[in-house]
Design an enzyme around this catalytic site. Structure first.
Site, short mmCIF file in Angstrom:
data_model
loop_
_atom_site.label_atom_id
_atom_site.label_comp_id
_atom_site.label_asym_id
_atom_site.label_seq_id
_atom_site.Cartn_x
_atom_site.Cartn_y
_atom_site.Cartn_z
N SER A 282 -8.12 -37.76 -49.72
CA SER A 282 -6.69 -37.65 -50.03
C SER A 282 -5.84 -38.59 -49.16
O SER A 282 -6.23 -38.97 -48.07
CB SER A 282 -6.21 -36.21 -49.80
OG SER A 282 -6.96 -35.31 -50.57
N1 SAH Z 1 -10.60 -33.06 -48.64
C1 SAH Z 1 -11.45 -34.11 -49.15
C2 SAH Z 1 -11.04 -34.44 -50.57
C3 SAH Z 1 -12.21 -34.50 -51.46
S1 SAH Z 1 -11.85 -34.66 -53.18
C4 SAH Z 1 -11.39 -35.31 -48.24
O1 SAH Z 1 -10.53 -35.34 -47.36
O2 SAH Z 1 -12.21 -36.22 -48.38
C5 SAH Z 1 -12.20 -33.05 -53.77
C6 SAH Z 1 -13.60 -32.54 -53.55
O3 SAH Z 1 -13.71 -31.27 -54.19
C7 SAH Z 1 -14.70 -33.41 -54.19
O4 SAH Z 1 -15.60 -33.79 -53.20
C8 SAH Z 1 -15.33 -32.49 -55.23
O5 SAH Z 1 -16.72 -32.67 -55.37
C9 SAH Z 1 -15.02 -31.11 -54.66
N2 SAH Z 1 -15.08 -30.01 -55.60
C10 SAH Z 1 -14.67 -29.97 -56.89
N3 SAH Z 1 -14.90 -28.74 -57.40
C11 SAH Z 1 -15.45 -27.99 -56.41
C12 SAH Z 1 -15.91 -26.63 -56.32
N4 SAH Z 1 -15.85 -25.78 -57.35
N5 SAH Z 1 -16.41 -26.21 -55.14
C13 SAH Z 1 -16.50 -27.05 -54.07
N6 SAH Z 1 -16.09 -28.33 -54.10
C14 SAH Z 1 -15.57 -28.79 -55.26
#
Ligand code: SAH
Length: 217
Positions: free
Chosen positions: A65
């Site tokens: 993000s």
């Molecule tokens: N906070 C992270 C943002 C990652 S993007 C950072 O700073 O890098 C969102 C993430 O949510 C992705 O890696 C995706 O695989 C994960 N995601 C999506 N659905 C999910 C679920 N049901 N449970 C766990 N993770 C999930």
């Protein structure tokens, strides 16, 4: 080879130009944002962009993000230092590190195992020892350690996943983007005497939360 300390100035500039002017005030949040080496959470080719004012790809069609969004969501959790925090969507682990700086313990859930493994490695190298990882569908929460004083979801959901509401402690805060697949509103939910109060923190765009209480693949 450039070491992480060389990015200290880039971090200070990020705090000064991207966070403070947009209203991030919590000194602990600003301090954590000025400390955690975001450059360590992006791939080699993108290191030069690590402190820019936008999200970046982290592989598997996911993104780290934008710094401002990380700060905004973190501030809304109102962490003092003694909380158990549940994070859904570990991704790169950057947001996880910020939470680890500000809370007692972080429980983080990621559905893509390869991302979880990589994030665990990075956080280990950076000496964060108050984080527990799990590769699982985070829309179900992490029952074992509930309740949590704070829950953060870093992927866009169609609505509020019931298990997360159930696992929120009395007085606890849940921050989650909800809306359609391409744009969402950032919602802060506070649990007070069994009731859930909602506040809209503004528009945002996240990758999809995929799972039983999220979107279908
Ligand atoms: N906070 C992270 C943002 C990652 S993007 C950072 O700073 O890098 C969102 C993430 O949510 C992705 O890696 C995706 O695989 C994960 N995601 C999506 N659905 C999910 C679920 N049901 N449970 C766990 N993770 C999930």
């Amino acid at each position: 080879m450039v070491s992480s300390s060389d990015y200290r100035l880039a971090r200070e500039k990020m705090v000064r130009d991207q966070l403070i002017p947009r209203g991030i005030r919590d000194p602990r949040v600003l301090e954590a944002m000025g400390k955690v080496p975001r450059d360590r959470f992006v791939e080699e080719a993108l290191v030069g962009e690590a402190y820019n004012d936008h999200p970046l790809p982290i592989g598997h069609h996911q993104t780290i993000s934008q710094p401002y969004i990380v700060a905004l969501m973190t501030e809304a959790l109102e962490l003092k230092g003694d909380e158990k925090v549940l994070e859904i969507g570990t991704g790169s682990g950057y947001q996880t590190a910020i939470l680890a700086e500000l809370a007692y313990r972080v429980y983080t859930v990621e559905r893509i195992r390869a991302l979880m493994v990589e994030a665990r490695k990075t956080l280990g190298q950076l000496n964060y020892h108050n984080v527990l990882f799990k590769a699982f569908d985070g829309t179900l929460g992490w029952e074992e350690y509930a309740p949590y004083e704070a829950i953060i979801v870093t992927a866009g959901a169609p609505g509020l996943p019931q298990p997360l509401l159930d696992q929120l402690a009395e007085g606890g805060r849940l921050v989650i983007p909800t809306g359609n697949r391409s744009s969402q509103e950032l919602i802060k939910v506070t649990r007070k005497r069994g009731r859930y109060m909602e506040k809209n923190l503004g528009g945002c765009r996240f990758v999809n939360l995929i799972g039983i209480h999220g979107w279908k693949e």
